[in-house]
Design an enzyme around this catalytic site. Structure first.
Site: not given
Ligand SMILES: NC(=O)c1ccc[n+]([C@@H]2O[C@H](COP(=O)([O-])OP(=O)(O)OC[C@H]3O[C@@H](n4cnc5c(N)ncnc54)[C@H](OP(=O)(O)O)[C@@H]3O)[C@@H](O)[C@H]2O)c1
Length: 259
Positions: A171
């Site tokens: 990651y």
């Molecule tokens: N949340 C935070 O605090 C935070 C902090 C820093 C960076 N980020 C970045 O922000 C972004 C969103 O984060 P998040 O926390 O919302 O992540 P999350 O809750 O894990 O959601 C990730 C999304 O990616 C989709 N996904 C994963 N594998 C996939 C695949 N093979 N094909 C299509 N879709 C896929 C998931 O779909 P499914 O649910 O259907 O699996 C989900 O909708 C990410 O890039 C993460 O690295 C987040």
């Protein structure tokens, strides 16, 4: 070049009217909230994800709120080939006629483990979804984006992809790669095309993805995805038109307590 929206940023309710924006991972977490927010500001959103039920719920919520009719595009970023991305871009061009924004939001965490113990298959899967997929999607969509008056590509970043930290494995490496991809693309397009390219670290936000990485955190100590949405609106809409090649960070209000 500004590196943040103004403190008093108040995006107009029709900020994104007539614009088409593709959001990956739109069924859950930040991608879901981004899709709802972009639609609430007038965008026609292409909802891409691999769980159709989740995408349908977002679709229904946008329709119920009176937003422009979105499009659902079920798509597994893990298994898709270059041709699948080209078909996706062609479908957007045929059915919606344009593309003004691309939010690379979907990501997989993989496992948190020392590099020497990291499972190679998991490594490959994380790289496929977090690095190869945004590359293939960008490659397929660039012709459409370059036809827009101004177009914005946003890569989702993370602080563990800007400063290496133990155990973040694939990651962390994938997020470093995304920063490089952003910089190369931005440099290629600056001054010669209407496409701008930036990365955004949203900080710690309450999503299932974040809680999987930090299971000891009290979810109620984390800000909701809605709190960081002004940044997404600013970056994907015309208010950031001069901003490109920037690695942006939403400042932490109060860092959550890790228990
Ligand atoms: N949340 C935070 O605090 C935070 C902090 C820093 C960076 N980020 C970045 O922000 C972004 C969103 O984060 P998040 O926390 O919302 O992540 P999350 O809750 O894990 O959601 C990730 C999304 O990616 C989709 N996904 C994963 N594998 C996939 C695949 N093979 N094909 C299509 N879709 C896929 C998931 O779909 P499914 O649910 O259907 O699996 C989900 O909708 C990410 O890039 C993460 O690295 C987040």
């Amino acid at each position: 070049m500004p590196s943040a929206p103004p403190d008093d940023y108040r995006p107009a309710s029709d900020l994104l009217a007539e614009r088409v924006i593709l959001v990956t991972g739109a069924g859950d977490g930040l991608g879901k909230t981004a899709a709802l927010t972009l639609a609430a500001h007038g965008a026609t959103v292409v909802l891409l994800g691999h769980k159709v039920k989740l995408l349908e719920r977002v679709y229904d919520a946008i329709e119920e709120a009176g937003g422009p009719q979105p499009a659902i595009y079920p798509f597994n970023l893990e298994g898709a080939a270059a041709q699948d991305y080209e078909e996706l871009a062609a479908r957007i061009g045929q059915t919606l006629g344009r593309l003004d924004g691309l939010l690379h939001n979907a990501a997989q965490l993989g496992t948190l483990t020392p590099m020497r113990l990291y499972d190679p298959a998991t490594w490959g899967r994380v790289m496929q979804v977090n690095v190869n997929a945004p590359y293939l999607l960008t490659r397929a969509c660039l012709d459409l984006l370059m036809q827009a008056d101004d177009a914005s590509i946003v890569f989702s970043a993370d602080r563990v992809g800007r400063q290496g930290r133990a155990y973040w494995g694939a990651y962390g490496v994938s997020k470093f790669a995304v920063e490089g991809m952003m910089q190369i693309l931005a440099d290629e397009h600056e001054g010669t095309s209407p496409v701008r390219v930036n990365s955004l670290d949203p900080g710690a936000v309450r999503t299932s993805g974040y809680l999987a990485a930090y299971p000891g955190i009290d979810p109620s100590s984390l800000p909701l995805p809605e709190t960081v949405m002004p940044w997404y609106l600013w970056l994907l809409g015309p208010d950031s038109v001069s901003v490109t090649g920037q690695a942006l960070t939403v400042p932490a209000a109060d860092l959550p307590v890790v228990t």
